[in-house]
Design an enzyme around this catalytic site. Sequence first.
Site, short mmCIF file in Angstrom:
data_model
loop_
_atom_site.label_atom_id
_atom_site.label_comp_id
_atom_site.label_asym_id
_atom_site.label_seq_id
_atom_site.Cartn_x
_atom_site.Cartn_y
_atom_site.Cartn_z
N SER A 55 0.82 -1.17 0.16
CA SER A 55 -0.07 0.08 -0.02
C SER A 55 0.86 1.26 -0.10
O SER A 55 1.95 1.23 0.63
CB SER A 55 -0.82 0.01 1.36
OG SER A 55 -1.36 1.39 1.36
N TYR A 111 -1.26 -1.74 10.03
CA TYR A 111 -1.54 -1.91 8.76
C TYR A 111 -0.31 -1.66 7.89
O TYR A 111 0.13 -2.44 7.06
CB TYR A 111 -2.72 -1.12 8.09
CG TYR A 111 -2.94 -1.14 6.84
CD1 TYR A 111 -3.59 -2.57 6.14
CD2 TYR A 111 -2.57 -0.21 5.66
CE1 TYR A 111 -3.88 -2.45 4.84
CE2 TYR A 111 -3.22 -0.45 4.31
CZ TYR A 111 -3.57 -1.48 3.99
OH TYR A 111 -4.18 -1.61 2.75
P1 NAP Z 1 -11.89 -5.09 -0.12
O1 NAP Z 1 -12.71 -4.24 -1.01
O2 NAP Z 1 -12.20 -5.12 1.27
O3 NAP Z 1 -11.93 -6.62 -0.43
C1 NAP Z 1 -11.03 -7.46 0.19
C2 NAP Z 1 -11.06 -8.70 -0.40
O4 NAP Z 1 -10.18 -9.57 0.40
C3 NAP Z 1 -12.36 -9.39 -0.19
O5 NAP Z 1 -12.72 -10.07 -1.60
C4 NAP Z 1 -12.25 -10.37 0.70
O6 NAP Z 1 -13.15 -11.71 0.60
C5 NAP Z 1 -10.84 -10.83 0.57
N1 NAP Z 1 -10.34 -11.14 1.82
C6 NAP Z 1 -10.31 -10.55 3.06
N2 NAP Z 1 -9.95 -11.54 4.18
C7 NAP Z 1 -9.68 -12.57 3.64
C8 NAP Z 1 -8.84 -13.80 4.03
N3 NAP Z 1 -8.77 -13.93 5.24
N4 NAP Z 1 -8.82 -14.73 3.11
C9 NAP Z 1 -9.26 -14.72 1.86
N5 NAP Z 1 -9.70 -13.44 1.55
C10 NAP Z 1 -10.13 -12.31 2.36
O7 NAP Z 1 -10.40 -4.56 -0.23
P2 NAP Z 1 -9.69 -3.86 -1.59
O8 NAP Z 1 -9.58 -2.32 -1.51
O9 NAP Z 1 -10.01 -4.32 -2.72
O10 NAP Z 1 -7.94 -4.29 -1.24
C11 NAP Z 1 -7.51 -5.35 -1.96
C12 NAP Z 1 -5.91 -5.15 -1.43
O11 NAP Z 1 -5.24 -3.91 -2.10
C13 NAP Z 1 -5.71 -5.41 -0.25
O12 NAP Z 1 -4.39 -6.27 0.14
C14 NAP Z 1 -5.39 -4.16 0.36
O13 NAP Z 1 -4.71 -3.76 1.44
C15 NAP Z 1 -4.82 -3.28 -0.83
N6 NAP Z 1 -4.92 -1.93 -0.66
C16 NAP Z 1 -6.16 -1.10 -1.12
C17 NAP Z 1 -6.35 0.07 -1.25
C18 NAP Z 1 -7.64 0.85 -1.07
O14 NAP Z 1 -7.38 1.99 -1.16
N7 NAP Z 1 -8.64 0.04 -1.41
C19 NAP Z 1 -5.00 0.85 -0.92
C20 NAP Z 1 -3.94 0.25 -0.91
C21 NAP Z 1 -3.75 -1.14 -0.91
P3 NAP Z 1 -14.70 -11.60 1.43
O15 NAP Z 1 -15.30 -10.55 0.97
O16 NAP Z 1 -15.05 -13.04 1.12
O17 NAP Z 1 -14.28 -11.57 2.90
#
Ligand code: NAP
Length: 246
Positions: A141, A154
Amino acid sequence: MTNDRERVAIVTGASKGIGAAIAKRLARDGIAVVVNYASSREAADAVVAEIEAGGGKAVAVQADIGSPNGVADLFDAAEKNFGGADILVNNAGIMKLAPLAEMDDAAFEQQVTINMTGTFRGIREAGRRLRDGGRIINFSSSVVGVYGPNYGAYAASKAAVEAMTHVASKELGKRGITVNAVAPGPVETDMFMTGKSDELVQRIVGTIPLGRLGQPEEIASVVSFLASPEGGWVNGQVLRANGGMI
Ligand code: NAP
């Protein structure tokens, strides 16, 4: 990476947000996809249905990336359904915000277990089971670098992901496997939007030179490049896709 055989990707956390966009994009690139979810079965099934409607191949597989066998189960599914795996996208992650002085052990450990240990187990499994010429794409991130208040646990879990990315790239290069990380800035998903007021979102947008949040598809296109033969000389890098905020 051979061009004559269908490639296969495992995308962790692909039921929604960035992971769902990655699964759809890789499928459009002609790659068969294991769509992992933890609890959102219907959402994962919808991702698979959309991929299949577009002529692609995908299967939804439940696995908790925080559990010891979670990633191994996904490799089993890739081998059973598609004959093997070429690409692992360690996208699954969680974020819990609080000042370090107020962060409880359970919230800290949950982030370490899923974000850091889950990625470790993913790299380990991929190092043993990805086919030669494969790709590992981890998720950091842009908070690593910004280091704003409330993001201590985080950011720590994601800094560890970056460290393992650099080391693994040196260990797996001899098999033609590249290991990179994508470090998004604020992307409009449940993770980023949940619990934030409009005013806070606008304040964060104000720190981004491009003046807007990122969209999941804009992160998926970065992953698509790193996964492609064209990305084959990029190894051991952290690619910050964040509108220029750092
Ligand atoms: P999100 O919308 O919260 O989606 C998270 C996904 O991860 C969901 O499909 C969820 O599945 C799955 N997940 C959570 N815990 C899990 C587990 N224990 N085992 C398997 N799957 C799991 O998050 P996102 O924003 O798309 O983020 C995706 C990645 O990008 C993450 O690593 C996050 O840290 C990184 N990131 C995001 C941002 C941002 O601004 N959005 C910025 C920087 C980095 P379920 O729904 O089935 O639980």
